[in-house]
Design an enzyme around this catalytic site. Structure first.
Site, PDB file in Angstrom:
ATOM      1  N   LYS A 201       0.878  -1.171   0.000  1.00 10.48           N
ATOM      2  CA  LYS A 201       0.000   0.000   0.000  1.00 10.48           C
ATOM      3  C   LYS A 201       0.915   1.220   0.000  1.00 10.48           C
ATOM      4  O   LYS A 201       1.616   1.480   0.968  1.00 10.48           O
ATOM      5  CB  LYS A 201      -0.913   0.004   1.220  1.00 10.48           C
ATOM      6  CG  LYS A 201      -1.837   1.212   1.268  1.00 10.48           C
ATOM      7  CD  LYS A 201      -2.835   1.071   2.410  1.00 10.48           C
ATOM      8  CE  LYS A 201      -3.794   2.253   2.415  1.00 10.48           C
ATOM      9  NZ  LYS A 201      -3.228   3.428   3.093  1.00 10.48           N
TER      10      LYS A 201
ATOM     11  N   ALA B 126      -9.515   2.270   9.104  1.00 11.32           N
ATOM     12  CA  ALA B 126      -8.875   1.947  10.380  1.00 11.32           C
ATOM     13  C   ALA B 126      -9.534   2.736  11.501  1.00 11.32           C
ATOM     14  O   ALA B 126     -10.205   2.187  12.367  1.00 11.32           O
ATOM     15  CB  ALA B 126      -7.372   2.226  10.318  1.00 11.32           C
ATOM     16  N   SER B 127      -9.365   4.075  11.472  1.00  9.98           N
ATOM     17  CA  SER B 127      -9.836   4.915  12.578  1.00  9.98           C
ATOM     18  C   SER B 127     -11.323   4.762  12.853  1.00  9.98           C
ATOM     19  O   SER B 127     -11.750   4.818  14.011  1.00  9.98           O
ATOM     20  CB  SER B 127      -9.526   6.391  12.283  1.00  9.98           C
ATOM     21  OG  SER B 127      -8.147   6.603  12.149  1.00  9.98           O
TER      22      SER B 127
ATOM     23  N   GLY C 190      -8.476   9.952   9.119  1.00  9.52           N
ATOM     24  CA  GLY C 190      -8.909  10.093  10.504  1.00  9.52           C
ATOM     25  C   GLY C 190      -9.950  11.158  10.750  1.00  9.52           C
ATOM     26  O   GLY C 190     -10.362  11.374  11.894  1.00  9.52           O
TER      27      GLY C 190
ATOM     28  N   ALA D  31      -9.518   6.169   3.422  1.00  7.67           N
ATOM     29  CA  ALA D  31      -9.482   7.325   4.334  1.00  7.67           C
ATOM     30  C   ALA D  31     -10.778   8.117   4.306  1.00  7.67           C
ATOM     31  O   ALA D  31     -11.379   8.337   3.252  1.00  7.67           O
ATOM     32  CB  ALA D  31      -8.313   8.254   4.028  1.00  7.67           C
ATOM     33  N   GLY D  32     -11.187   8.539   5.493  1.00  9.75           N
ATOM     34  CA  GLY D  32     -12.317   9.436   5.642  1.00  9.75           C
ATOM     35  C   GLY D  32     -13.595   8.822   6.160  1.00  9.75           C
ATOM     36  O   GLY D  32     -14.476   9.533   6.643  1.00  9.75           O
TER      37      GLY D  32
END
Length: 264
Positions: free
Chosen positions: A98, A207-208, A159, A185-186
């Site tokens: 990645k 993830a977050s 995040g 992301a987001g």
């Protein structure tokens, strides 16, 4: 689903949810969240990897049979990213990478020039490159043209939990891509993930949204269902949006009162 394969490079996956490991409160919670998510591929930052430590993230992934996707998080130049990717291949024995090349610490947005340079070098070096990129259809096409196995545009900053801020650009990327498009992301909650899949994304990386949720394990399960629901809706084909109502029942058989006679 057997009739709807998700393939990255030469590797097929049953789950379209790629999980990250950063920000988890503990290894135990991370492990339970990974199981609940149903993921088969999980990204790990190479700068946080210590393959020799028992009880590490890598040992958890090995025990669960989840494939490791090393990433180049924290790299600011193409040279740093290429070096990190090569170290990852040597340490983990995988050509999957990645690719992240960020412009600055404040926004964590991709640096498009360095990213494209690194992607071309790594593809030539035999890597299966999955680049974290801006939601730019032109850059996505250029990354595909140099041989990336997928493109991974951000929905909003890493995040932030702001979801997909520019759905139109995602649609443009999906419409023109010949490789999988993966939201990276987001995402903040399950509806963000479902929307990404409804727009035609082949998968979601997050993830977050899970590791920082109040109940990470529950959120991981919710994300799993959101991916499946969104994908099914995309394949089914939503109804067109309309400005006015359209009755679902036919007009035949309706009761009609004679206007010349009272109802009672």
């Amino acid at each position: 689903m057997a009739d709807d394969p998700f393939v990255l490079g030469d590797t097929p996956f049953s789950s379209r949810l790629i999980m990250g490991t950063g920000g988890a409160p503990s290894l135990d919670i991370l492990e339970r969240a990974l199981v609940a998510s149903g993921t088969e591929l999980t990204t790990v930052a190479m700068r946080r990897v210590d393959a020799g430590v028992h009880g590490s993230v890598l040992s958890v992934l090995d025990r669960l049979g989840i494939r490791v996707l090393p990433n180049t998080a924290g790299c600011f130049t193409a040279g740093e990213a290429v070096l990190t990717a090569r170290l990852a291949r040597e340490a983990l024995g995988t050509d999957l990478i990645k690719l992240e090349v960020i412009a600055d610490e404040r926004t964590l947005l991709p640096d498009p020039i360095e990213l494209l340079d690194a992607a071309e070098t790594l593809v030539d070096d035999g890597f299966t490159v999955l680049p974290y990129t801006n939601d730019d259809p032109v850059l996505a096409r250029k990354l595909e043209d140099v041989g990336c196995a997928a493109v991974m545009p951000l929905g909003s900053p890493i995040g932030s939990g702001l979801g997909i801020r520019n759905p139109h650009n995602f649609q443009l990327i999906v419409e023109h891509a010949r490789v999988p498009v993966i939201l990276d992301a987001g995402a903040g909650t399950a509806s963000d993930v479902a929307l990404a899949m409804e727009l035609g994304c082949a998968g979601v990386m997050l993830a977050s949204a899970v590791t920082r949720a109040q109940e990470p394990v529950l959120m991981a399960e919710g994300m799993r269902h959101a991916v499946d629901a969104g994908r099914l809706a995309y394949r089914a084909g939503r109804i067109p949006r309309r400005h006015f109502a359209e009755a679902s029942s036919p007009p035949e058989g309706r009761a009609h009162l004679d206007p010349e006679r009272p109802a009672f």
